[in-house]
Design an enzyme around this catalytic site. Structure first.
Site, short mmCIF file in Angstrom:
data_model
loop_
_atom_site.label_atom_id
_atom_site.label_comp_id
_atom_site.label_asym_id
_atom_site.label_seq_id
_atom_site.Cartn_x
_atom_site.Cartn_y
_atom_site.Cartn_z
CB CYS A 94 -1.03 -0.03 1.32
SG CYS A 94 -0.12 -0.39 2.68
CG ASP A 98 -7.17 2.66 -0.02
OD1 ASP A 98 -5.85 2.51 -0.43
OD2 ASP A 98 -7.39 1.75 0.89
CG HIS A 124 -4.07 0.64 4.29
ND1 HIS A 124 -3.76 -0.07 3.23
CD2 HIS A 124 -5.12 1.41 3.34
CE1 HIS A 124 -4.45 -0.10 1.98
NE2 HIS A 124 -5.31 0.95 2.02
#
Lengths: 651, 305
Positions: free
Chosen positions: A407, A467, A451
């Protein structure tokens, strides 16, 4: 007390219990201390078995000086948790060599108890508590053995007696725990070095930071929702917000603590309680976006919640969040815009060029964002826990060469491209998702759920959460890490989906641990107040508590003392004797009391005269009792018959 | 098995009236293989009891009247030169019998007393380098006057300890005394007395005493009693292990006489006054000089576990 001399068995017990309480420290102590302990124990046992003299005083002094020096060299100090414990263990070990008489042995015993206590400076989990309980049990058994009148006891008896004593202490312990006036926070500050090993998010992010973190099973925090749980795609736990990019890693830059911009909530709010594990940083995690402040904390301008002091103990707080919101739609200040567009010169040229091309093709800022996300979605980008290393221009490398990342790679590349295209953007780190524990019906958020995502600012709309990982791997956000990476990846054990029974066991265990955290470790003034108000003690001041405390402990002590006296006077545990006492009590209630020195026949004669109707029953009981207790009659049937007869007796 | 005993008891009871408890105590003392000391003022029937017991048990009987000029040889016997054989011949003294009645034992000098008591302990007699065993069984029934009477040498504690029991007879009850006054002469009755028991029966009974069961619970009680005498400030000194054994033995015999196969706390309590009375001494401040009082306070003070 015995007059000093310790026999071999005492020495063996002492060394055993000492070894037992120091063993859990062994993995944390320098190897030479463990070695020294083994040597000294061996030496002491050798001395005891060959009846040699103990080492001379001067030799002990040299040893003590050398060991203290060793501790100083190993830790650079004699103070603080680690070196303090090391010093304690060393001195306890060396005390063995000086142990000649009962007094010395008692010092070793008390030091052993203290070592048990120090274990809690490192860990306060249930297993630790159980292990320490075993330590206390054995040390107490050792102390029992030191009393000369117990010297003939076998080890089972010592352990049993010790266990019994601890069990008797348990109610007192419970009372003290529940009623002792609580103070906010720990009773004394832990030494500074107590938090050296904790993991968690930090104030910077570079490629690999989060993928490293996601290998950890450690619990970051637990959440108990009041009411419905939000959808998985809304579970963004906001942590550090990163503005400044130096070409390799992202940093927070300057943070502005103070009034955050107001936002307009949309939709319902979510209420929940977070129990945050200590992570030695100031962030308090909450769902995007928190609606209120935790006491003793403040918001930054970008809605990070910062505690006034680093989180060094488990912290529980109530929180309310709005999962849909409009933030910063009034506009950006010039300073903010400059920070949200900052890019280092001289890095990642190809990515810049790409961004400028895309910007020219895009209709507006939103279209630009869609194009970048579309690129991640349609082209061959991979989501992996083990991304390849990146070179001097990490964004270029990632976008054009490796194309596989975790991520942080996607968030970083995304924000870079947005900024290069002139759209204000920032990186937000935190946790995404969480695992529902069906046993305790709460959510566990682990470090593996760490994250990174992005926030982009648009005219009118304000800051919007994007995201980019979701574009590459929608499963990561919807179902968690395990679903998103190939099965062959080295995932932390608990994040895997298979092995259902193991997960079940772990859920149960974590639920236990959670209750332990909430009710034992997290038993603070509020909890105490709540508990006491449940039993009708509203507004209990510490003075009231102290009075109740003293009264209840006295009461318990008296109850035990009474039971013990009774036990002493009625030593026999012979079932026949017990039943006969019951028979005597029955008659005593009717006014015919057996004198303590009255034999069964004499008493039976007296009782017969008093209750002629029951003469036969009284005789039968007495006869059976005499045969069982004084005769050779044995067996369960006879006892049963006696029991039957005693309960049948009506006077 | 206890039938002959009952016969013995009833026969002795016909002679000594209203003293069943004392007779039972005396019998248990003899069954337990111990020597008996009867202490009381003159004329309450001490000698008669001893005589009746011996005859009824079918044992031969000798009596020595102890006086202050009695010599050890008068008890043990003397060697006399036999001119025909040109050697010394031993003439056994009255001690060579199965039941010896030592009347007024505390009137003899300590030297003579100790000769008797040594024989009691060893169950043999040594004179002029030769050891002669005494008959089997061998019981000594000694009587003594209360020690405050004139002309007595009280037995020292160490020698009192040789007697398993010391009992008191006491005055008879009014009814018993009336029967005594109206009845035939005791002397005539004694002369007509017959044995109620064969030597084999007696031996078997004595073996039976050892087989009476003493359970752990009873030993607990006995130990509690002994412990109390040793720790309480009521007594000058506690009971010795020998006294403990004596208690247990006597209680076994008492239980046997009751026809039971196990010892009960009551059996211990029954024999305590006899066994303990002459062994325990109350410390001054409690003022209990009487053996019976000492025993009663001991029984009351210890709970049966």
């Amino acid at each position: 007390m015995n007059n000093g001399a310790l026999d071999r068995r005492d020495i063996a017990w002492m060394t055993l219990s000492m070894a037992l309480v120091t063993l859990p420290h062994a993995e944390r102590l320098p190897l030479w201390i463990s070695g020294l302990a083994v040597l000294v124990i061996g030496w002491r046992l050798y001395i005891a078995w060959t009846a040699r003299a103990l080492p001379r005083k001067w030799l002990l002094l040299v040893l003590v000086a050398a060991a203290s020096g060793g501790v100083y060299l190993s830790f650079g100090t004699l103070f603080g948790r680690d070196s303090g414990v090391a010093l304690l263990v060393v001195m306890l070990t060396l005390k063995l060599l000086e142990m000649k008489n009962l007094r010395d042995a008692m010092i070793v015993i008390f030091l052993s108890y203290f070592v048990v206590l120090t274990e809690f400076l490192y860990s306060q989990t249930i297993p630790t508590a159980l292990l320490m309980l075993v330590g206390v049990w054995v040390v107490t058994a050792t102390m029992i053995g030191l009393q000369s009148h117990n010297s003939a006891m076998r080890y089972q008896e010592k352990l049993r007696l010790s266990g019994k004593m601890l069990a008797q202490a348990a109610p007192l312990m419970l009372i003290l725990f529940l009623l002792f006036p609580r103070v906010q926070g720990p009773l004394w500050g832990l030494p500074r070095d107590a938090f050296s090993g904790v993991t968690g998010l930090t104030d910077s992010m570079s490629p690999g930071t989060l993928s490293q973190l996601s290998l950890s099973d450690a619990v970051a925090f637990r959440v108990q929702f009041q009411g419905d749980m939000p959808k998985p795609t809304q579970l963004y736990w906001r942590g550090p917000v990163l503005w400044y990019f130096d070409g390799m890693s992202w940093h927070m830059g300057i943070t502005f603590e103070g009034n955050p911009p107001s936002y307009s909530p949309g939709g319902a709010s979510v209420s929940y309680t977070v129990t945050l594990e200590p992570h030695d940083k100031r962030w308090l995690f909450a769902l995007d976006l928190p609606a209120k402040l935790v006491p003793n904390s403040r918001f930054t301008a970008d809605f990070q919640m910062l505690s006034n002091t680093p989180i060094r103990q488990r912290t529980r707080y109530e929180m309310t969040s709005h999962t849909s919101y409009r933030l910063g739609y009034e506009g950006l200040t010039g300073f903010e815009r400059r920070r949200a567009l900052q890019l280092p010169d001289g890095y990642n040229w190809r990515a810049r060029a790409l961004a400028e091309n895309m910007r020219r093709a895009a209709r507006d800022d939103r279209d630009m964002m869609e194009q970048v996300l579309g690129m991640f979605r349609t082209q061959k980008f991979f989501y992996t826990l083990t991304p390849p290393l990146l070179g001097e221009h990490p964004v270029d490398d990632f976008l054009f060469n490796t194309r596989s990342g975790f991520c942080e790679h996607y968030a970083s590349a995304f924000v870079f491209l947005m900024r290069a295209a002139g759209v204000p953007a920032r990186v937000v780190t935190g946790y995404q998702g969480g695992e529902l524990n069906p046993v305790g019906n709460y959510m566990i958020v682990r470090q593996s759920e760490a994250h990174a995502w992005a926030e982009v600012w648009f005219e009118e709309a304000g800051w919007v959460r994007v995201d980019p990982t979701a574009a590459v791997s929608p499963l990561r956000v919807e179902s968690g890490l395990a679903a998103a990476v190939p099965a062959s990846s080295s995932l932390p054990l608990l994040a895997r989906g298979d092995m259902e029974w193991l997960r079940q066991v772990r859920f149960t265990w974590d639920s236990l641990a959670n209750s332990w955290n909430q009710w034992v470790l997290g038993y603070n003034p509020e909890r105490q107040y709540w508990l006491l108000s449940r039993v009708g003690l509203d507004r209990a001041t510490w003075q009231t508590l102290t009075v109740i405390l003293v009264l209840t402990t006295t009461l318990i002590t008296l109850v035990f003392a009474f039971a013990m006296l009774r036990h002493l006077s009625q030593r026999a545990r012979d079932p026949a004797a017990v039943l006969y006492r019951k028979f005597c009590r029955k008659l005593a209630r009717r006014g015919t009391r057996r004198e303590p020195s009255e034999g069964p026949l004499t008493f039976a004669a007296r009782a017969r005269a008093r209750y002629p109707n029951q003469a036969a029953a009284i005789d039968a009981i007495t006869d059976l009792y005499i045969k069982l207790r004084y005769g050779k009659l044995e067996g369960r049937d006879a006892v049963k018959e006696l029991k039957q007869r005693v309960s049948d007796l009506k006077v | 098995m206890t039938q002959p005993l009952d016969r013995v008891r009833s026969q002795v009871n016909q002679i000594i009236l209203g003293k069943d408890h004392q007779i039972r105590l005396a019998l248990s003392c003899l069954l337990a293989g111990g020597h008996l000391l009867i202490e009381d003022i003159p004329g309450v029937g001490k000698t008669t009891l001893a005589h009746a017991l011996a005859t009824t048990l079918g044992l031969n009987f000798q009596r020595i009247q102890f006086t202050s000029d009695l010599l050890p040889a008068d008890i043990i016997g003397v060697s006399v030169y036999d001119r025909d054989n040109a050697s010394f011949k031993f003439h056994p003294g009255p001690i060579f019998t199965q039941v010896l009645l030592a009347d007024e034992v505390n009137r003899a000098t300590p030297k003579t007393q100790s000769a008797l008591l040594e024989a009691m302990e060893e169950r043999q007699v040594t004179t002029e380098g030769e050891t002669r065993p005494l008959p089997e069984p061998f019981f000594v029934i000694a009587t003594q006057n209360p020690s405050h009477q004139v002309g007595t040498f009280p037995l020292p504690e160490s020698q009192l300890d040789r007697f398993l029991m010391r009992i008191h007879l006491g005055y008879p009850g009014a009814e018993a005394e009336r029967a005594l006054l109206q009845g035939t002469s005791r002397r005539d009755m004694l002369n007509e007395l017959k044995a109620c028991m064969s030597p084999e029966e007696l031996a078997e009974l004595r073996l039976g005493v050892g087989r009476v069961h003493a359970s752990p619970a009873l030993i607990d009680y006995l130990q509690a009693l002994i412990r109390h005498t040793r720790t309480s400030s009521e007594f000058l000194s506690g009971l010795s292990p020998r006294a403990g054994l004596a208690l247990l033995h006597a209680a076994r015999a008492w239980a046997l006489m009751d026809g039971r196969g196990e010892v009960l706390p009551e059996d211990l309590q029954a024999v305590i006054p006899g066994v303990v009375g002459h062994r325990l001494h109350a410390s001054g401040q409690h003022g209990k000089v009487n053996g019976a009082d000492v025993a009663a306070s001991l029984i009351c003070a210890v709970a049966i576990p």
